[in-house]
Scaffold this motif. Structure first.
Motif, PDB file in Angstrom:
ATOM      1  N   TYR A   1      16.035  -2.300   1.099  1.00  0.00           N
ATOM      2  CA  TYR A   1      16.465  -1.157   0.293  1.00  0.00           C
ATOM      3  C   TYR A   1      16.903  -0.038   1.243  1.00  0.00           C
ATOM      4  O   TYR A   1      16.212   0.248   2.225  1.00  0.00           O
ATOM      5  CB  TYR A   1      15.328  -0.686  -0.613  1.00  0.00           C
ATOM      6  N   PRO A   2      18.047   0.621   0.976  1.00  0.00           N
ATOM      7  CA  PRO A   2      18.649   1.511   1.979  1.00  0.00           C
ATOM      8  C   PRO A   2      17.908   2.807   2.293  1.00  0.00           C
ATOM      9  O   PRO A   2      18.028   3.316   3.402  1.00  0.00           O
ATOM     10  CB  PRO A   2      20.039   1.812   1.393  1.00  0.00           C
ATOM     11  N   LEU A   3      17.133   3.359   1.345  1.00  0.00           N
ATOM     12  CA  LEU A   3      16.430   4.619   1.602  1.00  0.00           C
ATOM     13  C   LEU A   3      14.931   4.397   1.498  1.00  0.00           C
ATOM     14  O   LEU A   3      14.430   3.964   0.462  1.00  0.00           O
ATOM     15  CB  LEU A   3      16.866   5.706   0.614  1.00  0.00           C
ATOM     16  N   VAL A   4      14.215   4.711   2.561  1.00  0.00           N
ATOM     17  CA  VAL A   4      12.768   4.485   2.604  1.00  0.00           C
ATOM     18  C   VAL A   4      12.081   5.768   3.045  1.00  0.00           C
ATOM     19  O   VAL A   4      12.571   6.491   3.914  1.00  0.00           O
ATOM     20  CB  VAL A   4      12.418   3.338   3.577  1.00  0.00           C
ATOM     21  N   GLY A   5      10.928   6.055   2.447  1.00  0.00           N
ATOM     22  CA  GLY A   5      10.162   7.250   2.802  1.00  0.00           C
ATOM     23  C   GLY A   5      10.364   8.408   1.853  1.00  0.00           C
ATOM     24  O   GLY A   5       9.811   9.488   2.075  1.00  0.00           O
ATOM     25  N   ASN A   6      11.133   8.206   0.783  1.00  0.00           N
ATOM     26  CA  ASN A   6      11.490   9.317  -0.097  1.00  0.00           C
ATOM     27  C   ASN A   6      10.329   9.855  -0.913  1.00  0.00           C
ATOM     28  O   ASN A   6      10.386  10.994  -1.395  1.00  0.00           O
ATOM     29  CB  ASN A   6      12.653   8.919  -1.024  1.00  0.00           C
ATOM     30  N   TYR A   7       9.254   9.074  -1.096  1.00  0.00           N
ATOM     31  CA  TYR A   7       8.096   9.609  -1.811  1.00  0.00           C
ATOM     32  C   TYR A   7       6.888   9.777  -0.885  1.00  0.00           C
ATOM     33  O   TYR A   7       5.769  10.010  -1.332  1.00  0.00           O
ATOM     34  CB  TYR A   7       7.745   8.766  -3.040  1.00  0.00           C
ATOM     35  N   GLY A   8       7.112   9.660   0.406  1.00  0.00           N
ATOM     36  CA  GLY A   8       6.082   9.967   1.397  1.00  0.00           C
ATOM     37  C   GLY A   8       4.948   8.964   1.451  1.00  0.00           C
ATOM     38  O   GLY A   8       5.069   7.814   1.038  1.00  0.00           O
ATOM     39  N   ILE A   9       3.824   9.435   1.988  1.00  0.00           N
ATOM     40  CA  ILE A   9       2.599   8.635   2.104  1.00  0.00           C
ATOM     41  C   ILE A   9       1.500   9.352   1.339  1.00  0.00           C
ATOM     42  O   ILE A   9       1.349  10.571   1.428  1.00  0.00           O
ATOM     43  CB  ILE A   9       2.180   8.486   3.586  1.00  0.00           C
ATOM     44  N   ASN A  10       0.713   8.609   0.560  1.00  0.00           N
ATOM     45  CA  ASN A  10      -0.376   9.218  -0.203  1.00  0.00           C
ATOM     46  C   ASN A  10      -1.690   8.502   0.067  1.00  0.00           C
ATOM     47  O   ASN A  10      -1.712   7.448   0.704  1.00  0.00           O
ATOM     48  CB  ASN A  10      -0.051   9.218  -1.697  1.00  0.00           C
ATOM     49  N   ARG A  11      -2.766   9.030  -0.418  1.00  0.00           N
ATOM     50  CA  ARG A  11      -4.097   8.488  -0.115  1.00  0.00           C
ATOM     51  C   ARG A  11      -4.454   7.248  -0.947  1.00  0.00           C
ATOM     52  O   ARG A  11      -5.419   6.550  -0.636  1.00  0.00           O
ATOM     53  CB  ARG A  11      -5.156   9.555  -0.356  1.00  0.00           C
ATOM     54  N   ASP A  12      -3.698   6.969  -2.019  1.00  0.00           N
ATOM     55  CA  ASP A  12      -4.103   5.940  -2.978  1.00  0.00           C
ATOM     56  C   ASP A  12      -3.504   4.565  -2.739  1.00  0.00           C
ATOM     57  O   ASP A  12      -4.021   3.571  -3.259  1.00  0.00           O
ATOM     58  CB  ASP A  12      -3.735   6.380  -4.403  1.00  0.00           C
ATOM     59  N   ASP A  13      -2.406   4.468  -2.003  1.00  0.00           N
ATOM     60  CA  ASP A  13      -1.655   3.217  -1.950  1.00  0.00           C
ATOM     61  C   ASP A  13      -1.889   2.386  -0.686  1.00  0.00           C
ATOM     62  O   ASP A  13      -1.091   1.498  -0.377  1.00  0.00           O
ATOM     63  CB  ASP A  13      -0.151   3.499  -2.091  1.00  0.00           C
ATOM     64  N   PHE A  14      -2.952   2.639   0.024  1.00  0.00           N
ATOM     65  CA  PHE A  14      -3.255   1.852   1.214  1.00  0.00           C
ATOM     66  C   PHE A  14      -3.836   0.495   0.826  1.00  0.00           C
ATOM     67  O   PHE A  14      -4.643   0.396  -0.097  1.00  0.00           O
ATOM     68  CB  PHE A  14      -4.257   2.584   2.113  1.00  0.00           C
ATOM     69  N   GLU A  15      -3.446  -0.537   1.565  1.00  0.00           N
ATOM     70  CA  GLU A  15      -4.002  -1.872   1.358  1.00  0.00           C
ATOM     71  C   GLU A  15      -5.007  -2.241   2.438  1.00  0.00           C
ATOM     72  O   GLU A  15      -5.701  -3.251   2.335  1.00  0.00           O
ATOM     73  CB  GLU A  15      -2.877  -2.900   1.302  1.00  0.00           C
ATOM     74  N   THR A  16      -5.091  -1.451   3.476  1.00  0.00           N
ATOM     75  CA  THR A  16      -6.130  -1.570   4.493  1.00  0.00           C
ATOM     76  C   THR A  16      -6.170  -0.247   5.244  1.00  0.00           C
ATOM     77  O   THR A  16      -5.230   0.541   5.186  1.00  0.00           O
ATOM     78  CB  THR A  16      -5.862  -2.741   5.462  1.00  0.00           C
ATOM     79  N   VAL A  17      -7.260   0.016   5.928  1.00  0.00           N
ATOM     80  CA  VAL A  17      -7.405   1.284   6.635  1.00  0.00           C
ATOM     81  C   VAL A  17      -6.456   1.362   7.823  1.00  0.00           C
ATOM     82  O   VAL A  17      -5.848   2.405   8.089  1.00  0.00           O
ATOM     83  CB  VAL A  17      -8.867   1.473   7.116  1.00  0.00           C
ATOM     84  N   THR A  18      -6.308   0.248   8.539  1.00  0.00           N
ATOM     85  CA  THR A  18      -5.489   0.217   9.747  1.00  0.00           C
ATOM     86  C   THR A  18      -4.261  -0.663   9.549  1.00  0.00           C
ATOM     87  O   THR A  18      -4.399  -1.852   9.247  1.00  0.00           O
ATOM     88  CB  THR A  18      -6.293  -0.343  10.935  1.00  0.00           C
ATOM     89  N   PRO A  19      -3.049  -0.132   9.685  1.00  0.00           N
ATOM     90  CA  PRO A  19      -1.848  -0.969   9.582  1.00  0.00           C
ATOM     91  C   PRO A  19      -1.701  -1.870  10.799  1.00  0.00           C
ATOM     92  O   PRO A  19      -2.033  -1.480  11.914  1.00  0.00           O
ATOM     93  CB  PRO A  19      -0.706   0.052   9.508  1.00  0.00           C
ATOM     94  N   PHE A  20      -1.200  -3.086  10.589  1.00  0.00           N
ATOM     95  CA  PHE A  20      -1.112  -4.073  11.662  1.00  0.00           C
ATOM     96  C   PHE A  20       0.317  -4.451  12.035  1.00  0.00           C
ATOM     97  O   PHE A  20       0.522  -5.301  12.893  1.00  0.00           O
ATOM     98  CB  PHE A  20      -1.877  -5.343  11.262  1.00  0.00           C
ATOM     99  N   ILE A  21       1.333  -3.863  11.385  1.00  0.00           N
ATOM    100  CA  ILE A  21       2.704  -4.220  11.739  1.00  0.00           C
ATOM    101  C   ILE A  21       3.021  -3.706  13.139  1.00  0.00           C
ATOM    102  O   ILE A  21       2.437  -2.734  13.611  1.00  0.00           O
ATOM    103  CB  ILE A  21       3.723  -3.665  10.724  1.00  0.00           C
ATOM    104  N   HIS A  22       3.984  -4.351  13.800  1.00  0.00           N
ATOM    105  CA  HIS A  22       4.372  -3.953  15.157  1.00  0.00           C
ATOM    106  C   HIS A  22       5.580  -3.037  15.176  1.00  0.00           C
ATOM    107  O   HIS A  22       5.840  -2.378  16.188  1.00  0.00           O
ATOM    108  CB  HIS A  22       4.650  -5.192  16.010  1.00  0.00           C
ATOM    109  N   GLY A  23       6.346  -3.010  14.084  1.00  0.00           N
ATOM    110  CA  GLY A  23       7.533  -2.170  14.046  1.00  0.00           C
ATOM    111  C   GLY A  23       8.078  -2.092  12.636  1.00  0.00           C
ATOM    112  O   GLY A  23       7.742  -2.911  11.770  1.00  0.00           O
ATOM    113  N   PHE A  24       8.946  -1.094  12.382  1.00  0.00           N
ATOM    114  CA  PHE A  24       9.468  -0.860  11.036  1.00  0.00           C
ATOM    115  C   PHE A  24      10.948  -0.530  11.138  1.00  0.00           C
ATOM    116  O   PHE A  24      11.353   0.335  11.941  1.00  0.00           O
ATOM    117  CB  PHE A  24       8.700   0.285  10.382  1.00  0.00           C
TER     118      PHE A  24
END
Length: 366
Positions: free
Chosen positions: A56-79
């Motif tokens: 999807y061409p636009l990412v980050g438009n609604y920011g980061i919030n406290r409710d939508d985490f699937e784990t405490v620490t993200p494990f991806i290496h790049g975005f």
């Protein structure tokens, strides 16, 4: 933002702008077709070690919030994104995507042709890649990437180290953490289950000592054939307790029963993958994230039966055991992100547990 380059192992180079961390990163590059849900994607342990691209061409438009985490620490290496939004707008927004990635030392790159990159991956399959500054020569980086050995200990890195309990008054569930998403816990706690979360290498003897009513095998990263200890555990608990497997847990159940798995060309990752239930002839939209799949032909020599298939490519999406109370699905019924069409599977799991309890009681008094 400083210019950075993305170099694939076949020598293809993309020039874009860096965001997030400025460090050099390598990993297996994959793409996700979801229009939303980037926070859940970034924090999904199943992406361990991978460089994730959002189509999807636009990412980050609604920011980061406290409710939508699937784990405490993200494990991806790049975005990787086409365009990152610097001014998110949403009533739940607490920080920008760029700020979040910086805080977790995850490099990102934007401004590249993500459609072209997607087509390359679809044509040639998943490959290794590197995100780096412009100074290194691309040919040297490509050679470096080709020599990278991908990890085989992803489950060990994402699983809990010690058991812990999420109290409840309902059915007692042992959840084997293979790299679990919080969404699975949310669905079980919503149903008032008493959950004991155990590490991926917990023995069958230790699990049975907990006297569970049912066993949950969670999602997780990597090749299921690398998780030999869990396969052996499943063999020993099969038939003694009802089992529900999700994602990697689904693949491990298949391997434990004598079926086989294989790596897909570029996998399934997105929030609207159609799946058909063969038994009730119903179709569902599902959230998916997997590189490996159970080989349908390998089910023929086992006590497993095919229950669900992908409507995109007819690959295996669900299986059940013919003799014992055990079933599994390849997709993510807890969604997060994605449609919640298949949340009913958690209820089916609990109904299976109740039927098994009634059966055991009848046999005890027979």
């Amino acid at each position: 933002m400083a210019k950075r380059q993305l170099v694939l192992e076949d020598g293809t180079v993309f020039i874009g702008e860096g965001f997030g961390s400025e460090r050099v990163t390598t990993g297996e590059i994959v793409f996700n077709t979801g229009m939303t849900g980037y926070q859940e994607v970034i924090t999904d342990p199943s992406y361990y070690g991978q460089i994730v691209m959002m189509t999807y061409p636009l990412v980050g438009n609604y920011g980061i919030n406290r409710d939508d985490f699937e784990t405490v620490t993200p494990f991806i290496h790049g975005f990787i994104v086409k365009e990152v939004c610097d001014t998110p707008s949403n009533f739940r927004n607490e920080e920008s995507l760029d700020h979040f990635l910086k805080a977790h030392d995850i490099p990102g790159i934007q401004g590249i042709d993500t459609r072209k990159l997607t087509k390359i991956i679809q044509k040639h399959g998943t490959m290794k890649a590197i995100i780096a500054d412009l100074e290194p020569v691309a040919e040297e980086l490509a050679e470096k990437v080709r020599n990278i050995v991908l990890p085989t200990d992803q489950v060990e890195k994402t699983s809990t180290i010690k058991p812990y309990v999420v109290p409840g008054r309902g059915q007692r569930i042992v959840m084997v953490d293979l790299g679990a998403k919080h969404g699975i816990l949310r669905e079980l706690t919503k149903r008032n289950c008493h959950i004991t979360v155990v590490p991926h290498d917990y023995s069958a003897e230790a699990i049975l000592r907990l006297k569970p009513d049912g066993i949950m095998l969670t999602n997780g990263p990597g090749n299921p054939k690398d998780v030999l200890v869990a396969i052996e555990m499943i063999k020993q608990v099969l038939g003694k307790n009802p089992i529900f497997g999700i994602g990697l847990g689904h693949q491990l159940l298949a391997l434990a029963c004598g079926a086989d798995t294989e790596k897909m060309k570029f996998g399934h990752r997105g929030a609207s993958h159609p799946v058909k239930d063969i038994k009730n002839s119903k179709s569902y939209l599902t959230s998916q994230n997997h590189s490996y799949v159970v080989r349908e032909a390998s089910l023929e020599t086992t006590d497993l039966e095919l229950t669900q298939i992908s409507l995109n490519d007819n690959t295996v999406e669900g299986i059940s055991h013919k003799l014992y109370p055990a079933f599994s699905v390849q997709y993510q019924p807890e969604a997060s992100p994605g449609p919640e069409d298949t949340n009913y599977l958690f209820d089916e799991f609990l109904n299976m547990i109740k039927k098994n309890q009634v059966k055991n009681e009848e046999e005890a008094y027979a």
